[in-house]
Structures are given as structure tokens and as C-alpha cells.
Design a protein around this motif. Structure first.
Motif, short mmCIF file in Angstrom:
data_model
loop_
_atom_site.label_atom_id
_atom_site.label_comp_id
_atom_site.label_asym_id
_atom_site.label_seq_id
_atom_site.Cartn_x
_atom_site.Cartn_y
_atom_site.Cartn_z
N ASN A 38 0.81 -1.21 0.00
CA ASN A 38 0.00 0.00 0.00
C ASN A 38 0.86 1.28 0.00
O ASN A 38 1.67 1.46 0.89
CB ASN A 38 -0.91 0.01 1.24
N TYR A 160 -6.66 7.61 13.31
CA TYR A 160 -6.50 6.35 12.60
C TYR A 160 -7.73 5.44 12.74
O TYR A 160 -8.33 5.37 13.81
CB TYR A 160 -5.27 5.59 13.13
N ASP A 210 -6.42 -1.17 17.81
CA ASP A 210 -5.15 -0.95 17.11
C ASP A 210 -4.59 0.43 17.49
O ASP A 210 -5.18 1.46 17.15
CB ASP A 210 -5.40 -1.01 15.59
N HIS A 212 -1.71 1.44 16.53
CA HIS A 212 -1.13 1.84 15.24
C HIS A 212 0.19 2.59 15.39
O HIS A 212 0.38 3.66 14.80
CB HIS A 212 -2.12 2.67 14.44
N GLU A 236 -2.92 -3.62 19.54
CA GLU A 236 -2.08 -3.89 18.38
C GLU A 236 -1.10 -2.74 18.14
O GLU A 236 -1.45 -1.57 18.30
CB GLU A 236 -2.97 -4.06 17.17
N GLU A 262 2.37 -6.56 11.36
CA GLU A 262 1.87 -6.35 10.00
C GLU A 262 2.85 -5.60 9.11
O GLU A 262 2.85 -5.77 7.90
CB GLU A 262 0.53 -5.63 10.01
N ARG A 283 1.52 -10.86 13.66
CA ARG A 283 0.59 -10.40 12.62
C ARG A 283 1.17 -10.41 11.21
O ARG A 283 0.58 -9.86 10.27
CB ARG A 283 0.10 -8.99 12.95
N HIS A 312 -2.58 -9.90 9.66
CA HIS A 312 -3.14 -8.69 9.06
C HIS A 312 -4.03 -9.09 7.88
O HIS A 312 -3.74 -10.06 7.17
CB HIS A 312 -1.95 -7.88 8.56
N ASP A 316 -6.00 -3.65 1.78
CA ASP A 316 -4.88 -3.59 0.85
C ASP A 316 -4.16 -4.92 0.71
O ASP A 316 -3.10 -4.99 0.09
CB ASP A 316 -3.89 -2.47 1.22
N GLU A 339 -7.58 -11.16 10.66
CA GLU A 339 -8.25 -9.89 10.35
C GLU A 339 -8.99 -10.04 9.03
O GLU A 339 -8.48 -10.65 8.08
CB GLU A 339 -7.23 -8.77 10.24
C1 CS2 Z 1 -4.24 -1.53 9.99
C2 CS2 Z 1 -4.18 -1.44 8.51
O1 CS2 Z 1 -5.79 -3.25 9.62
C3 CS2 Z 1 -4.88 -2.85 10.37
O2 CS2 Z 1 -4.50 -3.41 11.40
O3 CS2 Z 1 -3.03 -1.38 10.65
O4 CS2 Z 1 -5.42 -0.98 8.07
C4 CS2 Z 1 -3.09 -0.55 7.94
O5 CS2 Z 1 -3.30 0.78 8.38
C5 CS2 Z 1 -3.14 -0.64 6.44
O6 CS2 Z 1 -3.08 -1.97 6.05
C6 CS2 Z 1 -1.99 0.12 5.81
O7 CS2 Z 1 -1.99 -0.08 4.44
#
Ligand code: CS2
Ligand code: MG
Length: 402
Positions: A38, A160, A210, A212, A236, A262, A283, A312, A316, A339
Motif C-alpha cells: 500500500n 486512525y 489498534d 497503530h 495492536e 503487519e 501479525r 493482518h 490492501d 483480520e
Molecule cells: C491496519 C491497517 O488493519 C490494520 O491493522 O493497521 O489498516 C493498515 O493501516 C493498512 O493496512 C496500511 O496499508
């Protein structure tokens, strides 16, 4: 002996941008791999087209492990998201071919089922607490047994994880959107909405959140302790994972489970997190951590330390890597959760996947291989659109982790 005759890289934007590798053998058998990264999609497309595809032609598609070693060690330069996403796509395509040649779904090649279905979690979000609670309720009514909750922080635009429309997609602009971030406002607000979810819906389902990558280790420890009564399934990415040892400090202060991985793409990037039992869920994914071949190694290392999987599965990651994930998830002994953010309707005009959702679980297709088809004619209707992930800036204007 069958050989690899052709390898094509498709870049299309059905709902969002995906990079898809299709490998075709001299017997006409095709395999698919997801090469989507992504915000940096064309880097992987070029890596594949210009540096990897010439190496594939004429090779034996059955030699999956050998191909992995050849592409990984043959690059000389180690690891990284672009290289590993390209290796992942080739590996996944070869497993797809191997399943088709054997007449078996990939999960049968991986040892067969260990479970009747793959527990998934969906993404509930809201611009405020009432709309978040409504979205959690919607997910519970859809049958989800696990729900991630994210809400906008008042006064902090673009927080986020808050969906706009039906599908959450952070890469929404032709240039990076710069979003403000205020850690103190987040720490003062997020525990409250997670408590509100538990107060409204109780503890009969798994609740995830999350962070993030946004906190320092001590802030993450403070956050983890503040939400212990919410009994999260996990928090997360509480802090950036480049410094794996940082998680030891979090561990010393809170029992809230931790999920990381991820953005990581090899066993070495999670080795200390796992062997130090600094995390509870890993992840990493089929799409970015070396395909099925390498992800299995990561999951087996994790199993030795009772770390469970939690791959993850955002929009994307294309239906190709989602299908491969479910084939792996249904077999591994230390599966935790998958997920499942879903995809836009346009995505399924191009990708036809046999993965099914019912009662909060996914199941793989029983068709030979991965059970996914790519319609390149349909893909032509969705030409590539450049999109970037946002960038976060603190209130003083300095760049923060998004
Ligand atoms: C996020 C993602 O789903 C998740 O846990 O961290 O949406 C992440 O922001 C995107 O995959 C980034 O491309
Ligand atoms: Mg995440």
C-alpha cells in the motif's frame, strides 16, 4: 518436466490498487500471487517485472522451497518490504500451481484442517462514541465474534482507523494527507470508548484495538494498564516495532495482550518478539512476509513460545493473499485470529474468490490451489490510480508514526 513459461504483473485499481502476479507453466497451469504494498505498489511491480520475472522463466514451478531460497539469497540485499512482497507473490503463485497440479486445495498440502473455520475480526469505527457503538452492534448482528473498535479523538482530525463510507481505506489521496496527532488526547479518550463498548455489549465477544504505532513504550504501558478491565483480545502495534526490546517495558506493566507484525516481513524481524515472549500474537502475512513458505516458518517458531497467529487482513491485502491466509490459518496449530476487513464490490469484479464467511469464521475454497481467479479483462476497466497512505504530524508540526 513442466517449466515456468510466463509471469505477468497486473496493476489495477478495482476499489483500490492491487498488484497481482500470474505465473503460467508450460502445461498451461496458472498460479496467482498478491504483490500489493500500500502506497508503494509500483516499486514491487517494477521489482518483479524487471528483476524477478526474467529469473522465473524456464524454472521448475514444483521447486517452491528452492525458488524461495534462490530469490531471497540471490538478491544478496536482505529483507525489506519491497523485496519480501515480491518473493511472497512468487511463493504464493507456486503454491497455487502446486495445488492445481495435485488436484488439492492448498490447505491439504499444508497438513489438512486443524479447525472447522477461521475465527475473524471485523473493523467497527465511529466519528464519535454513539456511531462507534452502532457499528459494533452492526458487526455483532452480522455474526462477528470478534470486533476491533476505533473512534475519532475529539479535536484530533483524521484519527486512525475511522471509516469513511462502507469500506475503510486509509490510502485515499494522490499525495499523502497530513493528519494531526495528539497522544495525550488519545490516551485521555480511547480507554473511555473501549469501556463504553463493554458496558453496552458485555464480554461475550472479543474486543480488539489498534494503537497503530503511536505511543512510546511507557505510554503504551500506561494505555495497556488503563484498559485491563476491558479485557481486550489484544492491543495492536502499541509502539513502533523496529526496537523489539522496547516491548519488554510494556510487558512489565500490563497484562493486556499485545499483537505486532503487519509491517514486518521476515522471521528475523519478529524473532526477538517471539523468543522473548514480548508479544502474544504475530501479525505477519502471506503478502508481505515471504509467502506461505516463510510465514509457516514464522508461525512454527511462534508455536514454540505459545505465541499465536493474528495475521493482518486489511483491504490492501488482495483476495489472493486473503485466500492463502485462510488456507494457512485453517491448518496451523497455534492459530489465533484472522483480520477480515473485506473488499469493495469492484474488487470482486476482478478477483473471484472461493473463501466463504459464516458465523464469524472464514473457510477456504476446496477447489485445487488457492481457489481464486483473476479477470484481467475486467481489471482493464480499473486503471491504476496513485494513492498514498497519510502522514501524521504532532501538534507542533513534527512528523509522527501514522
Ligand atoms: C491496519 C491497517 O488493519 C490494520 O491493522 O493497521 O489498516 C493498515 O493501516 C493498512 O493496512 C496500511 O496499508
Ligand atoms: Mg494494524
Amino acid at each position: 518436466m513442466s517449466t515456468i513459461e510466463r509471469a505477468e504483473v497486473f496493476v489495477s485499481s478495482p476499489g483500490r490498487t492491487f498488484v497481482t502476479l500470474r505465473v503460467t507453466t508450460s502445461d498451461g497451469v496458472t498460479g496467482l500471487g498478491d504483490a500489493t504494498l500500500n502506497g508503494r505498489e509500483l516499486a514491487v511491480a517494477a521489482y518483479l517485472r524487471d528483476h524477478v520475472v526474467p529469473l522465473l522463466i524456464g524454472r521448475d514451478p514444483a521447486r517452491v522451497e528452492d525458488m524461495w531460497q534462490f530469490l531471497y539469497k540471490g538478491a544478496y540485499w536482505r529483507r525489506g518490504p519491497v523485496t519480501m512482497t515480491a518473493v511472497s507473490a512468487v511463493d504464493t503463485a507456486l503454491w497455487d500451481i502446486k495445488g492445481k497440479v495435485a488436484g488439492l486445495p492448498v490447505y491439504q498440502l499444508l497438513g489438512g484442517r486443524s479447525r472447522d473455520g477461521v475465527l475473524v475480526y471485523g473493523h467497527a469505527s465511529g466519528t464519535d462514541v454513539p456511531s462507534l457503538l452502532d457499528d459494533v452492534e452492526r458487526h455483532l448482528e452480522l455474526g462477528y465474534q470478534a470486533v476491533r473498535a476505533q473512534a475519532a479523538v475529539p479535536g484530533v482530525g483524521g484519527t486512525y482507523g475511522v471509516r469513511k463510507g462502507t469500506i475503510y481505506e486509509p490510502a485515499a489521496a494522490d499525495l499523502p494527507e497530513e493528519q494531526p496527532w495528539d497522544t495525550e488526547a488519545y490516551l485521555g479518550f480511547a480507554p473511555g470508548y473501549l469501556e463504553a463498548v463493554r458496558e453496552r455489549f458485555g464480554f461475550g465477544f472479543h474486543l480488539l484495538h489498534d494503537v497503530h504505532h503511536r505511543l512510546t513504550p511507557l505510554e503504551a504501558a500506561r494505555f495497556g494498564r488503563s484498559v485491563e478491565a476491558c479485557r481486550l483480545f489484544w492491543m495492536e502495534d502499541p509502539t513502533p516495532a523496529e526496537n523489539q526490546e522496547a516491548f519488554r517495558l510494556i510487558r512489565q506493566h500490563t497484562t493486556t495482550p499485545i499483537a505486532v507484525g503487519e509491517v514486518l516481513n521476515s522471521i528475523w524481524d519478529v524473532q526477538h518478539l517471539i523468543t522473548g515472549q514480548l508479544i502474544d500474537y504475530v501479525r505477519t502475512t502471506v503478502a508481505h512476509a515471504g509467502g506461505i513458505t516463510h510465514l509457516r516458518r514464522i508461525f512454527d517458531l511462534a508455536a514454540l513460545y505459545q505465541v499465536r497467529t493474528g495475521s493482518h487482513g486489511a483491504t490492501d491485502l488482495s483476495p489472493v493473499s486473503m485466500a492463502a491466509a485462510v488456507h494457512l490459518d485453517v491448518t496451523v496449530p497455534n492459530f489465533g485470529i484472522q483480520e477480515y476487513m473485506g473488499h469493495a464490490a469492484e474488487t470482486f469484479e476482478v478477483f473471484r474468490s472461493g473463501v466463504t464467511f459464516a458465523d464469524g469464521r472464514l473457510n477456504p475454497s476446496d477447489a485445487p490451489g488457492l481457489g481464486v481467479e483473476y479477470d484481467e479483462k475486467a481489471a482493464e476497466r480499473f486503471p491504476y490510480r496513485r494513492r498514498y497512505l497519510p502522514v501524521a504530524r504532532r501538534l507542533d508540526g513534527s512528523v509522527h508514526d501514522w
